[in-house]
Design a protein around this motif. Structure first.
Motif, mmCIF file in Angstrom:
data_model
loop_
_atom_site.group_PDB
_atom_site.id
_atom_site.type_symbol
_atom_site.label_atom_id
_atom_site.label_comp_id
_atom_site.label_asym_id
_atom_site.label_seq_id
_atom_site.Cartn_x
_atom_site.Cartn_y
_atom_site.Cartn_z
ATOM 1 N N SER A 1 36.349 -34.077 24.599
ATOM 2 C CA SER A 1 34.925 -34.128 24.310
ATOM 3 C C SER A 1 34.251 -34.959 25.385
ATOM 4 C CB SER A 1 34.687 -34.733 22.924
ATOM 5 O OG SER A 1 33.301 -34.834 22.660
ATOM 6 N N PHE A 2 33.252 -34.366 26.079
ATOM 7 C CA PHE A 2 32.593 -35.008 27.207
ATOM 8 C C PHE A 2 31.182 -35.457 26.822
ATOM 9 C CE2 PHE A 2 35.837 -32.473 29.180
ATOM 10 C CZ PHE A 2 36.261 -33.238 30.257
ATOM 11 N N PRO A 3 30.675 -36.510 27.480
ATOM 12 C CA PRO A 3 29.291 -36.931 27.221
ATOM 13 C C PRO A 3 28.291 -35.931 27.787
ATOM 14 C CG PRO A 3 30.272 -38.242 28.984
ATOM 15 C CD PRO A 3 31.377 -37.402 28.422
ATOM 16 N N ALA A 4 27.014 -36.162 27.493
ATOM 17 C CA ALA A 4 25.937 -35.243 27.875
ATOM 18 C C ALA A 4 25.946 -34.962 29.373
ATOM 19 C CB ALA A 4 24.600 -35.827 27.457
ATOM 20 N N LEU A 5 25.488 -33.758 29.718
ATOM 21 C CA LEU A 5 25.429 -33.327 31.111
ATOM 22 C C LEU A 5 24.005 -32.887 31.429
ATOM 23 C CD1 LEU A 5 27.607 -33.050 33.345
ATOM 24 C CD2 LEU A 5 27.751 -30.629 32.781
ATOM 25 N N LYS A 6 23.419 -33.474 32.488
ATOM 26 C CA LYS A 6 22.047 -33.154 32.876
ATOM 27 C C LYS A 6 21.982 -31.773 33.537
ATOM 28 C CE LYS A 6 20.663 -37.956 33.705
ATOM 29 N NZ LYS A 6 20.151 -38.911 34.719
ATOM 30 N N PRO A 7 20.806 -31.148 33.558
ATOM 31 C CA PRO A 7 20.666 -29.863 34.253
ATOM 32 C C PRO A 7 21.088 -29.988 35.720
ATOM 33 C CG PRO A 7 18.738 -30.276 32.914
ATOM 34 C CD PRO A 7 19.559 -31.530 32.874
ATOM 35 N N GLY A 8 21.916 -29.060 36.173
ATOM 36 C CA GLY A 8 22.390 -29.063 37.554
ATOM 37 C C GLY A 8 23.609 -29.923 37.810
ATOM 38 N N ALA A 9 23.979 -30.769 36.842
ATOM 39 C CA ALA A 9 25.121 -31.665 37.032
ATOM 40 C C ALA A 9 26.429 -30.951 36.697
ATOM 41 C CB ALA A 9 24.966 -32.912 36.174
ATOM 42 N N GLY B 1 21.491 -24.734 32.845
ATOM 43 C CA GLY B 1 20.261 -24.579 32.085
ATOM 44 C C GLY B 1 19.166 -25.517 32.548
ATOM 45 N N ASP B 2 18.075 -25.557 31.765
ATOM 46 C CA ASP B 2 16.915 -26.395 32.080
ATOM 47 C C ASP B 2 16.865 -27.663 31.243
ATOM 48 O OD1 ASP B 2 15.768 -24.545 33.950
ATOM 49 O OD2 ASP B 2 15.228 -23.294 32.244
ATOM 50 N N ARG B 3 17.783 -27.809 30.300
ATOM 51 C CA ARG B 3 17.791 -28.975 29.408
ATOM 52 C C ARG B 3 19.157 -29.650 29.463
ATOM 53 N NH1 ARG B 3 12.442 -29.705 28.091
ATOM 54 N NH2 ARG B 3 11.525 -27.790 27.277
ATOM 55 N N ALA C 1 20.172 -25.846 27.308
ATOM 56 C CA ALA C 1 21.428 -26.264 27.923
ATOM 57 C C ALA C 1 22.330 -25.039 28.044
ATOM 58 C CB ALA C 1 22.095 -27.338 27.072
ATOM 59 N N ARG C 2 22.939 -24.870 29.215
ATOM 60 C CA ARG C 2 23.840 -23.735 29.435
ATOM 61 C C ARG C 2 24.988 -24.193 30.321
ATOM 62 N NH1 ARG C 2 21.342 -18.223 31.532
ATOM 63 N NH2 ARG C 2 20.817 -18.061 29.316
ATOM 64 N N LEU C 3 26.199 -24.048 29.828
ATOM 65 C CA LEU C 3 27.379 -24.485 30.555
ATOM 66 C C LEU C 3 28.094 -23.289 31.174
ATOM 67 C CD1 LEU C 3 28.728 -27.096 27.986
ATOM 68 C CD2 LEU C 3 27.633 -27.582 30.183
ATOM 69 N N SER C 4 28.497 -23.449 32.430
ATOM 70 C CA SER C 4 29.281 -22.415 33.099
ATOM 71 C C SER C 4 30.634 -22.988 33.509
ATOM 72 C CB SER C 4 28.552 -21.892 34.339
ATOM 73 O OG SER C 4 28.523 -22.880 35.356
ATOM 74 N N LEU C 5 31.606 -22.122 33.652
ATOM 75 C CA LEU C 5 32.965 -22.514 34.043
ATOM 76 C C LEU C 5 33.398 -21.732 35.274
ATOM 77 C CD1 LEU C 5 34.922 -22.664 30.660
ATOM 78 C CD2 LEU C 5 34.640 -24.544 32.267
ATOM 79 N N LYS C 6 33.926 -22.439 36.260
ATOM 80 C CA LYS C 6 34.551 -21.805 37.418
ATOM 81 C C LYS C 6 35.889 -22.498 37.659
ATOM 82 C CE LYS C 6 30.317 -20.361 39.770
ATOM 83 N NZ LYS C 6 29.526 -20.423 41.039
ATOM 84 N N GLY C 7 36.849 -21.759 38.221
ATOM 85 C CA GLY C 7 38.154 -22.368 38.429
ATOM 86 C C GLY C 7 38.945 -21.717 39.538
ATOM 87 N N THR D 1 4.996 -18.956 32.988
ATOM 88 C CA THR D 1 5.706 -17.687 32.803
ATOM 89 C C THR D 1 7.206 -17.813 33.050
ATOM 90 O OG1 THR D 1 5.237 -17.082 35.108
ATOM 91 C CG2 THR D 1 3.687 -16.323 33.412
ATOM 92 N N LYS D 2 7.656 -18.996 33.417
ATOM 93 C CA LYS D 2 9.088 -19.168 33.630
ATOM 94 C C LYS D 2 9.823 -19.168 32.286
ATOM 95 C CE LYS D 2 12.626 -22.324 35.346
ATOM 96 N NZ LYS D 2 12.912 -23.669 35.910
ATOM 97 N N GLU D 3 10.899 -18.416 32.223
ATOM 98 C CA GLU D 3 11.736 -18.442 31.027
ATOM 99 C C GLU D 3 12.537 -19.738 31.030
ATOM 100 O OE1 GLU D 3 15.455 -16.056 28.890
ATOM 101 O OE2 GLU D 3 14.613 -15.357 30.800
ATOM 102 N N VAL D 4 12.275 -20.571 30.046
ATOM 103 C CA VAL D 4 12.961 -21.857 29.974
ATOM 104 C C VAL D 4 14.292 -21.675 29.264
ATOM 105 C CG1 VAL D 4 12.854 -24.222 29.118
ATOM 106 C CG2 VAL D 4 10.790 -23.120 29.995
ATOM 107 N N VAL D 5 15.357 -21.975 29.964
ATOM 108 C CA VAL D 5 16.699 -21.884 29.411
ATOM 109 C C VAL D 5 17.108 -23.263 28.927
ATOM 110 C CG1 VAL D 5 19.094 -21.301 29.903
ATOM 111 C CG2 VAL D 5 17.252 -20.034 31.009
#
Length: 275
Positions: free
Chosen positions: A230-238, A189-191, A161-167, A155-159
């Motif tokens: 342009s940056f390489p792939a980012l794992k969930p939580g990284a 995100g989860d991917r 890849a999702r990128l956030s920005l803080k500064g 029942t978990k909503e799978v998100v």
């Protein structure tokens, strides 16, 4: 009828969730019992990974001879802290000892259910077995009822890849002084993402990028008024942290930059540090 000793059974199981009463039999007196032991299972229809769940198993001896059986557990990937009668199940096995003909033993297995790789289904399987090796606990006369399967909806909503920005802005914000703009990109995100892009443009009163840190392994460049990498792939939580050293060129007021990050299967995110 001759049976295995408790020592032989415990050795076959390793650390088990059950205690086995001793008998007077010896391995050299052992003879194989023929019987039919089967299992059925009931579990949750739906669950969220990390939730505590209970599986109820019924192990029945359909044969004509009493026998002990090993129940092997295959729980959803990532499941932890499985217990039986408040004892940890450390080998994914539980022993049903000396079950008489026609009798049923009920087992309740509780566990903290795993995500199974964020799959839509969280499968669990339970199999009764006579064990392996030279001294099986019995000879199974009907293997068709040895396995019970439970499929639980995730029942978990799978998100994706999702990128956030803080500064933040640090340092003296005066003409001719250098201040730092620190931007943190996190995959919430989860991917994992694919390759993604960061763009930035400085406030007219905050022009003059003189240095950028944190772009190792990225492709792109910066100039006085902005950047594009342009940056390489980012794992969930990284996270990636990019720090810009900025020399102000006009009177105080209106510092900061505007940033955008996205691509690589992640939606666009924006951060406006301009004030």
């Amino acid at each position: 009828m001759r049976r295995l000793t408790s020592t032989a059974i415990a050795t076959a199981l390793g650390a088990t969730a059950l205690l086995v009463p001793a008998t007077a039999a010896h391995a050299d007196e052992y003879e194989t019992i023929q019987t039919d032991i089967g299992v059925t299972a009931v579990g949750p229809d739906s669950a969220t990974p990390g939730e505590w769940v209970t599986y109820t198993l019924k192990v029945t001896n359909w044969g004509n001879s009493a026998a002990s059986s090993i129940v092997r557990l295959a729980l959803p990937t990532g499941t932890t802290d499985a217990t039986y009668e408040e004892r940890p199940v450390v080998t994914s096995q539980v022993l049903v000892n000396n079950l008489p003909p026609g009798e049923t033993d009920t087992l309740k297995i509780t566990a903290n259910i795993g995500s199974h790789g964020n799959a839509k289904k969280l499968p669990a399987s339970f199999r009764v077995s006579p064990g392996e090796g030279d001294f099986p606990l019995y000879r199974d006369t009907n293997p068709s009822n040895d396995t019970a399967n439970i499929v639980t909806e995730n029942t978990k909503e799978v998100v994706g890849a999702r990128l956030s920005l803080k500064g933040v802005i640090r340092g003296a914000q005066w003409v001719g002084r250098t201040h730092l703009q620190k931007v943190t990109i996190t995959n919430t995100g989860d991917r994992p993402t694919h390759e993604f892009r960061l763009r930035g443009s400085m406030h007219p009163k905050s022009k003059g990028i003189v240095h950028v840190k944190g772009v190792q392994g990225a492709n792109g460049s910066f100039h006085a008024a902005g950047l594009n990498y342009s940056f390489p792939a980012l794992k969930p939580g990284a996270s990636r942290v990019i720090t810009l050293a900025i020399r102000t060129v006009k009177q105080p007021g209106g510092f900061g930059g505007k940033y955008q990050v996205g691509g690589g299967r992640a939606p666009l995110a924006e951060l406006d540090l301009r004030g």
